[in-house]
Enzyme design. Sequence first.
Site, PDB file in Angstrom:
ATOM      1  CG  ASP A  54      -1.709   1.196   1.432  1.00  0.00           C
ATOM      2  OD1 ASP A  54      -1.927   1.903   0.421  1.00  0.00           O
ATOM      3  OD2 ASP A  54      -2.151   1.476   2.567  1.00  0.00           O
ATOM      4  CG  ASP A  58      -6.069   3.040   0.602  1.00  0.00           C
ATOM      5  OD1 ASP A  58      -5.135   2.200   0.678  1.00  0.00           O
ATOM      6  OD2 ASP A  58      -6.716   3.228  -0.450  1.00  0.00           O
ATOM      7  CG  ASP A  62      -1.480   1.691  -3.681  1.00  0.00           C
ATOM      8  OD1 ASP A  62      -0.285   1.433  -3.883  1.00  0.00           O
ATOM      9  OD2 ASP A  62      -1.866   2.396  -2.731  1.00  0.00           O
ATOM     10  CG  ASP A 131      -7.594 -12.252 -13.631  1.00  0.00           C
ATOM     11  OD1 ASP A 131      -8.356 -13.026 -14.231  1.00  0.00           O
ATOM     12  OD2 ASP A 131      -7.043 -12.521 -12.551  1.00  0.00           O
ATOM     13  CG  ASP A 233     -12.063 -15.112 -13.584  1.00  0.00           C
ATOM     14  OD1 ASP A 233     -11.409 -15.582 -12.646  1.00  0.00           O
ATOM     15  OD2 ASP A 233     -13.289 -14.897 -13.535  1.00  0.00           O
ATOM     16  CG  HIS A 354      -6.782 -15.218  -6.618  1.00  0.00           C
ATOM     17  ND1 HIS A 354      -6.246 -15.792  -7.759  1.00  0.00           N
ATOM     18  CD2 HIS A 354      -8.082 -14.989  -6.887  1.00  0.00           C
ATOM     19  CE1 HIS A 354      -7.197 -15.893  -8.671  1.00  0.00           C
ATOM     20  NE2 HIS A 354      -8.312 -15.401  -8.168  1.00  0.00           N
ATOM     21  CG  ASP A 355      -9.631 -18.416  -6.759  1.00  0.00           C
ATOM     22  OD1 ASP A 355     -10.043 -17.398  -6.171  1.00  0.00           O
ATOM     23  OD2 ASP A 355      -9.669 -18.553  -7.998  1.00  0.00           O
TER      24      ASP A 355
HETATM   25  C1  GLC Z   1     -12.208 -17.271 -10.737  1.00  0.00           C
HETATM   26  C2  GLC Z   1     -11.348 -16.394  -9.852  1.00  0.00           C
HETATM   27  C3  GLC Z   1     -12.012 -16.245  -8.528  1.00  0.00           C
HETATM   28  C4  GLC Z   1     -13.349 -15.581  -8.736  1.00  0.00           C
HETATM   29  C5  GLC Z   1     -14.192 -16.336  -9.753  1.00  0.00           C
HETATM   30  C6  GLC Z   1     -15.325 -15.487 -10.246  1.00  0.00           C
HETATM   31  O1  GLC Z   1     -12.301 -18.549 -10.256  1.00  0.00           O
HETATM   32  O2  GLC Z   1     -10.062 -16.923  -9.762  1.00  0.00           O
HETATM   33  O3  GLC Z   1     -11.252 -15.504  -7.613  1.00  0.00           O
HETATM   34  O4  GLC Z   1     -14.032 -15.502  -7.526  1.00  0.00           O
HETATM   35  O5  GLC Z   1     -13.451 -16.683 -10.902  1.00  0.00           O
HETATM   36  O6  GLC Z   1     -14.830 -14.470 -11.069  1.00  0.00           O
END
Ligand code: GLC
Length: 582
Positions: A54, A58, A62, A131, A233, A354-355
């Site tokens: 950051d 905030d 970023d 993405d 995605d 990130h998932d």
């Molecule tokens: C993909 C992304 C995930 C998101 C989902 C809906 O799986 O990696 O983070 O929540 O798509 O866009």
Amino acid sequence: MKPIIKSFLFSALILFTTESTIAQNMSVKMTQKNDPKWWKEAVVYQIYTRSFKDSDGDGVGDLKGIISKLDYVKSLGIDAVWLNPIYTSPNDDNGYDISNYREIMKDFGTMEDFDLLLKEMHKRGIKLVMDLVVNHSSDEHEWFKQSRSSRDNKYRDYYHWWPAEKGKPPYRWSFFDVNSDAWKYDGQTNSYYLHYFSQKQPDLNWENPKVRYEVYDMMKFWLDKGIDGFRMDAFQFASKDTTWPELPKGYEKNIIKYYGVGPHLHEYLQEMNREIFSKYDIMTVAEGAGSSPEDAMQFVDPDRKELNMAYHFESVDIGKHLKDFGLVKYKEIFSRYDEAFKDKGWLSIFLANHDQPRMVSKFGNDTTEFREISSKMLSTFVMTMRGTPYYYYGDELGMVNIRFNSIDDYHDVDTRNKYIGLKNKGGDLNGFLEGQKQTSRENGRTPFQWDDTQNAGFTSGKPWLKVNPNYKTINVEAQEKDPNSVLNYFRKLVQLRKKEPTLVYGNYTLLDKENPNVYAYTRELNGKKLLVLLNFTDKNSPYKIGIPVAKSKIILDNYPNTKQLNNSMLRPYEAIVLELKK
Ligand code: GLC
């Protein structure tokens, strides 16, 4: 310099840097099979902008924050960065619900910041992959606002609608809906709209060519700025069977089979390739590609002209921890995919994103005793397999799951909506929260740990998500000083991968298949043979590979100062890479 000369030099430079460096090395004979490409040789580092750095206090990471840390990113030796969505979004799903595809989210900065980021990355020889979230938009996107306003609005067919006078639409399951129902009633036009993800993520109607060409146009907008690729995605869900057949019993056991790879998906990808990809030297990667290696091949077979590579999820979706499904099964999955892709097509290799929870908490051992050594072992795996390695920010430090105790600590729509759904049904909330300690996506989204100052040096404000309290010991600053740190080991691995074509293109052969503790394989190219031995347990583990190793040379070991390979035993979480010599 005259602009025309400058521009010629600039394009020559681009041409040079986007070619395969290995192909330029004439001493390495490549066969048609492993057709060299820069994106096969690249190591990709994923940055979750919200949690990286950051710059303005905030509490949210970023673009300026990333810019300030580009020298660190460069020091990892990686070639490309994949950025999670940075477009304008109401953040129902942290940017995966986009309300304007051509603007930067205010939390993250401005378009000027973006342009500077791209320039600074390119200056350092780092490519940028964005993405592309176009299975759905946000319900706050102008297209959806128009679409829902009346049945005869010209944007009506940009989304999937079901008029209520036809009765309830055939049930469709939703990943994030509180009631797991993908159709949401909308009173304004007495109709239901489809959302495979949250109610604020209506699915775009890809059957409509206007939608497709709007998306292509938007892709051009970013590519013309000079970005180097897209991560697609949830795109496997874009094509729907709009006859809406009833789902068969037991559909939930294989969601991808019924929801992924709809009837026209590959036509759309081929069209996208013709219209866009074929005109740029970029890399494209599908998030998810059906439910088998054969499905995945359809996305990336070069003859079909669709995408460059795909992630498969079989190896991350098989359970909460490696212990639950066992190493033999795990090896079988990777080996099956490698076999299917050995002659053509290309995959990515990843253990986290990130998932997912943190790599070391899911596949390794995040106790104080074994966190470092097992992180190094897992990184060795990612960097020595065939496929483009995708490496998630923080794994280079061995960051671990945060394991929140209370639902109030979670922000994620996935966790929160599942919790509410369960509560409504009177389900076991404590059991759910215990499970989330292992599986929640936010385990892997906590702020990056730069140093041992307040909030790990991530922000001077209040971080949007709690910082893992272990930042006092696990942080970049501490690891920079230690030559044996997880971070410095990762850098060595990246260097090894970059200079060793065998690790990129070499054939993979699994050894000691039934060994429940050790993952052993060779990689071989043009007569050079490397052996990789990985102990996935906290015990000394025997192995049997049936290959003489007496003369072999140790190239890398995650235990310091190993001079010689122990012929039959690996130490806990040991990882060794050797060059086999006759
Ligand atoms: C993909 C992304 C995930 C998101 C989902 C809906 O799986 O990696 O983070 O929540 O798509 O866009």
